[in-house]
Scaffold this active site. Structure first.
Site, PDB file in Angstrom:
ATOM      1  N   LYS A   1       4.992  -3.432-105.028  1.00 55.26           N
ATOM      2  CA  LYS A   1       4.005  -3.930-105.992  1.00 55.26           C
ATOM      3  C   LYS A   1       4.233  -3.268-107.350  1.00 55.26           C
ATOM      4  CE  LYS A   1       0.629  -4.992-102.362  1.00 55.26           C
ATOM      5  NZ  LYS A   1      -0.604  -4.662-101.653  1.00 55.26           N
TER       6      LYS A   1
ATOM      7  N   GLN B   1      -4.763   0.295-101.201  1.00 52.94           N
ATOM      8  CA  GLN B   1      -3.940  -0.224-100.111  1.00 52.94           C
ATOM      9  C   GLN B   1      -4.582   0.073 -98.760  1.00 52.94           C
ATOM     10  OE1 GLN B   1      -1.277  -2.144-100.597  1.00 52.94           O
ATOM     11  NE2 GLN B   1      -0.741  -2.357 -98.444  1.00 52.94           N
TER      12      GLN B   1
ATOM     13  N   ASP C   1      -7.451  -7.779-105.524  1.00 49.97           N
ATOM     14  CA  ASP C   1      -7.216  -8.161-104.128  1.00 49.97           C
ATOM     15  C   ASP C   1      -8.200  -9.237-103.668  1.00 49.97           C
ATOM     16  OD1 ASP C   1      -5.089  -7.048-102.684  1.00 49.97           O
ATOM     17  OD2 ASP C   1      -6.086  -5.107-102.493  1.00 49.97           O
TER      18      ASP C   1
HETATM   19  N1  GUN Z   1      -2.716  -4.120 -96.548  1.00 45.18           N
HETATM   20  C1  GUN Z   1      -2.099  -5.219 -96.050  1.00 45.18           C
HETATM   21  N2  GUN Z   1      -2.193  -6.248 -96.925  1.00 45.18           N
HETATM   22  C2  GUN Z   1      -2.886  -5.787 -97.985  1.00 45.18           C
HETATM   23  C3  GUN Z   1      -3.311  -6.391 -99.208  1.00 45.18           C
HETATM   24  O1  GUN Z   1      -3.061  -7.565 -99.496  1.00 45.18           O
HETATM   25  N3  GUN Z   1      -4.007  -5.584-100.043  1.00 45.18           N
HETATM   26  C4  GUN Z   1      -4.302  -4.294 -99.743  1.00 45.18           C
HETATM   27  N4  GUN Z   1      -5.001  -3.595-100.633  1.00 45.18           N
HETATM   28  N5  GUN Z   1      -3.925  -3.715 -98.621  1.00 45.18           N
HETATM   29  C5  GUN Z   1      -3.224  -4.464 -97.749  1.00 45.18           C
END
Ligand code: GUN
Length: 293
Positions: A53, A97, A120
């Site tokens: 990311k 995350q 998100d």
């Molecule tokens: N863990 C797995 N997928 C995601 C996501 O799309 N966002 C976040 N913050 N954590 C994750």
């Protein structure tokens, strides 16, 4: 033989479009969008995803900040970090995350994020808006799947879509978006989960299957109708001593067999995963634009 829904190429197109926008922003003398990611602990998969990311931000010209916290951090200390991010005027959006360590209440943390910075789309305000079809941050994985269907011009109107898995991050929002009025959308949706009886009979009726279960090779060819669209959200690490990393990434779908029956299929890796990152960047652009207004 099916058509491969190439998430890697499609996500690169989206990133290219965003980078053109960023170039214009910078040329007009403004600062670029800024995304931060909070990572608690040292989970290998989370480190990889957050790393991707942040690298993607850099590639398209966004500012990015990675905040790494010890896995024994207290919930209160994490909430303090979130408060700082919430009130930073030069930060457009951030993510925490998941998963978080067991001693931290995920719900409390996600609800502490300012909905205007919740790129998100996990905050109840944003989830509610998404469910009502209002403009908001749509969770990146289901958003990426909708975008992939759109860019491949796959018409799912009136079709039977079966979603496997009811997580708040993927399955549940996916079921809502697929049934939403619009294109792609207008599907008749069945949301299946661990208590569903006779799953194979249901998936066999599906024109589109979205599997978000996290069980390697779960969806086998006998569970799939000829000509179905198959979307694989699974990204499980499976130990493999022959691979230089010591593991391989395996999807929910028994790819080699299912691709012979499907009309379209997403590979793992290179399908849904890269689309998730592209849509997070898209959400960050939306947060930036709102922040500038
Ligand atoms: N863990 C797995 N997928 C995601 C996501 O799309 N966002 C976040 N913050 N954590 C994750």
């Amino acid at each position: 033989m099916s058509i491969i829904l190439d998430g890697k190429t499609t996500s690169n197109q989206i990133k290219e479009e965003l980078s053109v926008q960023v170039k214009g922003i910078k040329e007009s003398g403004k600062r670029p969008p800024h995304l931060a990611a909070v990572l608690v602990g040292n989970d290998g998969a989370s480190l990889t995803y957050v790393g991707s990311k942040v690298r993607s931000c850099e590639r398209i010209g966004y500012d990015s900040t990675l905040i790494k916290l010890e896995d024994n951090i207290s919930q209160d200390a994490l909430l303090e970090t979130i408060e700082k991010l919430n009130s930073d005027p030069l930060l457009d959006g951030f993510i925490v995350q998941l998963p978080l360590p067991k001693h931290i209440d995920e719900e409390v943390v996600l609800h502490a994020i300012n909905p205007n910075k919740d790129v998100d789309g996990f905050h109840p305000t944003n989830f509610g808006k998404m469910a009502l079809g209002m403009e908001t941050f749509i969770p990146a994985t289901p958003f990426g799947i909708m975008e992939l269907l759109k860019r491949y011009k796959l018409d799912i109107s009136g079709k039977h879509a079966v979603v496997i898995g009811r997580s708040h991050i993927v399955g549940r929002p996916m079921s809502i978006l697929l049934s939403e009025k619009g294109n792609p959308g207008n599907a008749t949706v069945t949301l299946t989960h661990s208590r569903t009886q006779n799953l194979a009979a249901i998936t066999n009726e599906a024109d589109i299957v979205v599997s978000a279960l996290g069980v390697p090779n779960f969806l086998t060819a006998d569970m799939v109708k000829d000509g179905a669209i198959i979307i694989d959200v699974g990204i499980t690490r499976v130990y493999d001593a022959n691979h230089h990393k010591g593991y391989v990434i395996v999807g929910d779908v028994h790819y080699d067999a299912v691709k012979e029956k499907a009309s379209h299929i997403t590979p793992v890796p290179g399908g849904v995963g890269p689309m998730t990152i592209a849509m997070l960047l898209q959400n960050t652009m939306l947060a930036y634009q709102r922040n500038q207004d």
